[in-house]
Scaffold this active site. Sequence first.
Site, mmCIF file in Angstrom:
data_model
loop_
_atom_site.group_PDB
_atom_site.id
_atom_site.type_symbol
_atom_site.label_atom_id
_atom_site.label_comp_id
_atom_site.label_asym_id
_atom_site.label_seq_id
_atom_site.Cartn_x
_atom_site.Cartn_y
_atom_site.Cartn_z
ATOM 1 N N TYR A 164 -4.584 -13.777 24.119
ATOM 2 C CA TYR A 164 -4.747 -12.372 24.354
ATOM 3 C C TYR A 164 -5.830 -12.663 24.547
ATOM 4 C CZ TYR A 164 -5.360 -7.358 22.600
ATOM 5 O OH TYR A 164 -5.408 -6.256 22.296
ATOM 6 N N LYS A 168 -7.235 -10.543 28.173
ATOM 7 C CA LYS A 168 -7.884 -8.907 28.665
ATOM 8 C C LYS A 168 -9.230 -9.572 29.067
ATOM 9 C CE LYS A 168 -5.264 -6.614 25.919
ATOM 10 N NZ LYS A 168 -4.456 -5.694 26.685
#
Length: 299
Positions: A164, A168
């Site tokens: 993640y 991001k």
Amino acid sequence: MSIRFDNRVAIVTGAGGGLGRAYALELARRGAKVVVNDLGGARDGTGHSDAALKVVEEIREAGGEAMSNGGSVTEYEQMEAMVAQAKEKWGGVHILINNAGVLRDKSFAKMAPEDFEFVVDVHLNGSANCTKAVWETMREQNYGRILMTASSTGLFGNFGQANYGAAKLGLAGLTKTLYLEGAKYNIKVNTLAPVAGTRMTEDIFPEAAFKLFTPESVAPAALYLVSEDAPSNAIVGAGAGVFQAAYVTLTPGVRLQGDELTPEGVADHWGEITDRTGEIVPQSGGEQAQTIFAKLQDG
């Protein structure tokens, strides 16, 4: 000043619930015609639902205009079809909020490669797919507002979220190039790092915090960043009504020469290298080289 979106067409991905739903509802309330995109799966990306249809119904019941789309952001052809559908119905696409996402949290030691790849594919490649699908339209109409959804995990790290976080921070980097390439076409691109109580975080946040960190308390930042007078290349944090700005900075640095141009020299001067006095916020990658040339000239 009243921020309105009359005669604007907006696409919001992952808009079947949580943050995306809040963005879609508020955009519509302020006059935008909204494409509510949602694959409708669980937070790990599996399954389907009619979540997007329910949001469209909410918008229409409130007097707004909206259409649903169930395309997957990981499939570029589906994103192209979504944009074509919006243009056919409403004549253009002016706003894109890349919000769709999934979580597959594990420590890196326990994370399967396919879980890393899938999360990066949805967040980073998915946002690139959606953006590419609208890019030429925005260039042709000389207007575009694009919002990438980053995260504090990407900006600062978080245990158990290597996939993640990688995706991001990649989105923040994508923003920094697209704002440069889109500038002469009046395309503004920004990054939002939200903290909200949603389906993605419902078993992570304590109950009291979950109620405080509402999607609606993040929406004002998102809508400002896709408005007519939005900045470009901003990284904005938002949660529970608190709004912040984050920056990628560069220290002045130190030039090492001769016997000091060694690993030991870097170690010896580490305090000066990392001294933040006089640091800058570069507006393009070329500024790093410019600061190095300036150091060479000073020498």
